[in-house]
Design a protein around this motif. Structure first.
Motif, PDB file in Angstrom:
ATOM      1  N   UNK A   1       0.838  -1.199   0.000  1.00 15.27           N
ATOM      2  CA  UNK A   1       0.000   0.000   0.000  1.00 15.27           C
ATOM      3  C   UNK A   1       0.872   1.248   0.000  1.00 15.27           C
ATOM      4  N   UNK A   2       1.949   1.231   0.775  1.00 13.47           N
ATOM      5  CA  UNK A   2       2.830   2.395   0.820  1.00 13.47           C
ATOM      6  C   UNK A   2       3.528   2.593  -0.528  1.00 13.47           C
ATOM      7  N   UNK A   3       3.846   1.503  -1.197  1.00 19.07           N
ATOM      8  CA  UNK A   3       4.420   1.607  -2.547  1.00 19.07           C
ATOM      9  C   UNK A   3       3.423   2.236  -3.509  1.00 19.07           C
ATOM     10  N   UNK A   4       2.152   1.854  -3.388  1.00 17.66           N
ATOM     11  CA  UNK A   4       1.119   2.430  -4.241  1.00 17.66           C
ATOM     12  C   UNK A   4       0.961   3.928  -3.952  1.00 17.66           C
ATOM     13  N   UNK A   5       1.032   4.324  -2.678  1.00 13.08           N
ATOM     14  CA  UNK A   5       0.953   5.738  -2.323  1.00 13.08           C
ATOM     15  C   UNK A   5       2.145   6.516  -2.886  1.00 13.08           C
ATOM     16  N   UNK A   6       3.324   5.911  -2.837  1.00 15.60           N
ATOM     17  CA  UNK A   6       4.515   6.553  -3.396  1.00 15.60           C
ATOM     18  C   UNK A   6       4.370   6.722  -4.894  1.00 15.60           C
ATOM     19  N   UNK A   7       3.888   5.689  -5.567  1.00 13.19           N
ATOM     20  CA  UNK A   7       3.673   5.775  -7.013  1.00 13.19           C
ATOM     21  C   UNK A   7       2.654   6.856  -7.352  1.00 13.19           C
ATOM     22  N   UNK A   8       1.585   6.940  -6.581  1.00 14.34           N
ATOM     23  CA  UNK A   8       0.571   7.968  -6.809  1.00 14.34           C
ATOM     24  C   UNK A   8       1.160   9.361  -6.635  1.00 14.34           C
TER      25      UNK A   8
ATOM     26  N   UNK B   1       3.112  14.448  -9.112  1.00 12.79           N
ATOM     27  CA  UNK B   1       4.181  15.440  -9.260  1.00 12.79           C
ATOM     28  C   UNK B   1       4.685  15.482 -10.698  1.00 12.79           C
ATOM     29  N   UNK B   2       4.866  14.311 -11.296  1.00 12.97           N
ATOM     30  CA  UNK B   2       5.482  14.258 -12.621  1.00 12.97           C
ATOM     31  C   UNK B   2       4.528  14.574 -13.769  1.00 12.97           C
ATOM     32  N   UNK B   3       3.249  14.279 -13.627  1.00  7.26           N
ATOM     33  CA  UNK B   3       2.304  14.504 -14.733  1.00  7.26           C
ATOM     34  C   UNK B   3       2.266  15.958 -15.181  1.00  7.26           C
ATOM     35  N   UNK B   4       2.143  16.924 -14.270  1.00 11.06           N
ATOM     36  CA  UNK B   4       2.139  18.320 -14.725  1.00 11.06           C
ATOM     37  C   UNK B   4       3.475  18.739 -15.354  1.00 11.06           C
ATOM     38  N   UNK B   5       4.571  18.221 -14.812  1.00 11.47           N
ATOM     39  CA  UNK B   5       5.891  18.550 -15.377  1.00 11.47           C
ATOM     40  C   UNK B   5       6.005  18.005 -16.797  1.00 11.47           C
ATOM     41  N   UNK B   6       5.598  16.764 -16.986  1.00 12.56           N
ATOM     42  CA  UNK B   6       5.646  16.174 -18.330  1.00 12.56           C
ATOM     43  C   UNK B   6       4.701  16.889 -19.287  1.00 12.56           C
ATOM     44  N   UNK B   7       3.525  17.258 -18.805  1.00 12.52           N
ATOM     45  CA  UNK B   7       2.569  17.966 -19.661  1.00 12.52           C
ATOM     46  C   UNK B   7       3.145  19.297 -20.128  1.00 12.52           C
TER      47      UNK B   7
END
Length: 103
Positions: free
Chosen positions: A72-79, A84-90
């Protein structure tokens, strides 16, 4: 996720067996599940961001099917990384105006 985890903690279900391993819910689990789903739907309504799978996530967490711990903590980290990265990539791919930089 937050409402599911908060309800697990509030009802003392952090280490409680899942509904799958018990073959049913306890009264505490049922109340925690209902409250977590209700809080999720209420919050999403307040922010006008209707997303039914969020209620399912709260239900999975409070039922014990998705256990607190490394997965679950891995999933939270991925989220968090995606958020954070989606707006930067966009911005990188489409420029500050939101229009494709190649077109």
């Amino acid at each position: 996720m937050a409402s599911g985890l908060a309800c697990l903690a509030a009802f003392g279900l952090w280490d409680h067996p899942s509904v799958v391993s018990r073959h049913g819910d306890t009264a505490r689990q049922s109340v925690a599940q209902a409250l977590a789903v209700g809080l999720t739907v209420f919050f999403l309504h307040l922010v006008d961001a209707h997303h039914p799978p969020a209620a399912a996530t709260a239900l999975l967490i409070t039922s014990g099917i998705t256990r607190p711990g490394p997965p679950l903590y891995g999933m939270l980290t991925d989220l968090a990384l995606v958020l954070v990265l989606a707006p930067v990539l966009a911005k990188t791919l489409h420029g500050p105006s939101g229009v494709d930089s190649e077109g």
